[in-house]
Design a protein around this motif. Structure first.
Motif, PDB file in Angstrom:
ATOM      1  N   ILE A 141      -1.251   7.078   5.051  1.00  0.00           N
ATOM      2  CA  ILE A 141      -1.871   6.619   3.805  1.00  0.00           C
ATOM      3  C   ILE A 141      -3.126   7.433   3.512  1.00  0.00           C
ATOM      4  O   ILE A 141      -3.331   7.889   2.372  1.00  0.00           O
ATOM      5  N   ASP A 142      -3.972   7.655   4.512  1.00  0.00           N
ATOM      6  CA  ASP A 142      -5.201   8.424   4.305  1.00  0.00           C
ATOM      7  C   ASP A 142      -4.909   9.871   3.924  1.00  0.00           C
ATOM      8  O   ASP A 142      -5.597  10.446   3.074  1.00  0.00           O
ATOM      9  N   ARG A 143      -3.894  10.476   4.539  1.00  0.00           N
ATOM     10  CA  ARG A 143      -3.497  11.841   4.159  1.00  0.00           C
ATOM     11  C   ARG A 143      -3.047  11.882   2.705  1.00  0.00           C
ATOM     12  O   ARG A 143      -3.440  12.760   1.941  1.00  0.00           O
ATOM     13  N   ALA A 144      -2.216  10.921   2.324  1.00  0.00           N
ATOM     14  CA  ALA A 144      -1.720  10.862   0.947  1.00  0.00           C
ATOM     15  C   ALA A 144      -2.874  10.622  -0.025  1.00  0.00           C
ATOM     16  O   ALA A 144      -2.925  11.221  -1.105  1.00  0.00           O
ATOM     17  N   ILE A 200       0.857  -1.177   0.000  1.00  0.00           N
ATOM     18  CA  ILE A 200       0.000   0.000   0.000  1.00  0.00           C
ATOM     19  C   ILE A 200       0.894   1.227   0.000  1.00  0.00           C
ATOM     20  O   ILE A 200       1.681   1.433   0.925  1.00  0.00           O
ATOM     21  N   GLU A 201       0.772   2.000  -1.059  1.00  0.00           N
ATOM     22  CA  GLU A 201       1.586   3.203  -1.212  1.00  0.00           C
ATOM     23  C   GLU A 201       1.165   4.262  -0.208  1.00  0.00           C
ATOM     24  O   GLU A 201       0.009   4.294   0.232  1.00  0.00           O
ATOM     25  N   ASP A 202       2.112   5.178   0.125  1.00  0.00           N
ATOM     26  CA  ASP A 202       1.801   6.193   1.130  1.00  0.00           C
ATOM     27  C   ASP A 202       2.217   7.595   0.734  1.00  0.00           C
ATOM     28  O   ASP A 202       2.395   8.466   1.573  1.00  0.00           O
ATOM     29  N   THR A 203       2.354   7.821  -0.582  1.00  0.00           N
ATOM     30  CA  THR A 203       2.583   9.180  -1.077  1.00  0.00           C
ATOM     31  C   THR A 203       1.552   9.449  -2.168  1.00  0.00           C
ATOM     32  O   THR A 203       1.118   8.510  -2.859  1.00  0.00           O
ATOM     33  N   PRO A 204       1.148  10.711  -2.350  1.00  0.00           N
ATOM     34  CA  PRO A 204       0.152  11.003  -3.391  1.00  0.00           C
ATOM     35  C   PRO A 204       0.607  10.547  -4.785  1.00  0.00           C
ATOM     36  O   PRO A 204      -0.190   9.943  -5.515  1.00  0.00           O
ATOM     37  N   ALA A 217      -6.001   1.809  -4.703  1.00  0.00           N
ATOM     38  CA  ALA A 217      -4.575   2.149  -4.645  1.00  0.00           C
ATOM     39  C   ALA A 217      -4.148   2.535  -3.233  1.00  0.00           C
ATOM     40  O   ALA A 217      -3.029   2.253  -2.813  1.00  0.00           O
ATOM     41  N   ALA A 218      -5.060   3.174  -2.496  1.00  0.00           N
ATOM     42  CA  ALA A 218      -4.755   3.602  -1.127  1.00  0.00           C
ATOM     43  C   ALA A 218      -5.070   2.517  -0.099  1.00  0.00           C
ATOM     44  O   ALA A 218      -5.090   2.786   1.100  1.00  0.00           O
TER      45      ALA A 218
END
Length: 142
Positions: A76-79, A12-16, A59-60
């Motif tokens: 993750i949620d912020r991104a 799970i990616e953590d940048t926009p 993706a998130a």
């Protein structure tokens, strides 16, 4: 090994930018399904339709976390929220602004959904928009 851009992936990616790129690859895989066929298509999840907003959620990490693995869901949620904002701005062609964060989220969803529902919209169109937003994310200061 690079992440597998499918709902089965536990990465799970953590940048926009990374979320937007993951969503681009995902939508290329599942396509866009509109109207009554919204939940059709390969790679869809039980709760997310095969269209741009659903691709961003997948993706998130929506519905993809692995048992026994720890994720920084706040990050993750912020991104994810930043990715939604960047995509909405990219699609609208201008900043999408609202008075408070909840209204901004709703407005971003509305912009993305309206764009996604236009007749003739393709997965290639969506992937291109995701990648344009991802390029903007790489240069944004959050």
């Amino acid at each position: 090994m690079p992440p597998r851009h499918t709902p089965e992936s536990i990465v799970i990616e953590d940048t926009p930018a990374a979320i937007l790129e993951w969503a681009a690859r995902h939508i290329e895989h599942v396509g866009i399904h509109q109207g009554p066929r919204l939940f059709d298509g390969p790679g869809r999840t039980a709760t997310l339709p095969c269209w741009p907003r659903g691709a961003l959620q997948v993706a998130a990490g929506h519905g993809r976390g692995a048992a026994g693995r720890t994720y920084d869901w706040d990050r993750i949620d912020r991104a994810r929220d930043q990715a939604f904002g960047l995509l909405a701005e990219t699609l609208a062609g201008h900043p999408v602004e609202a008075d408070d964060p909840a209204a901004a989220k709703a407005l971003n969803r509305e912009v993305i959904d309206r764009w996604s529902a236009e007749p003739g919209r393709t997965a290639a169109d969506a992937a291109r928009a995701f990648r344009t937003a991802a390029a903007r994310a790489e240069h944004a200061l959050f």
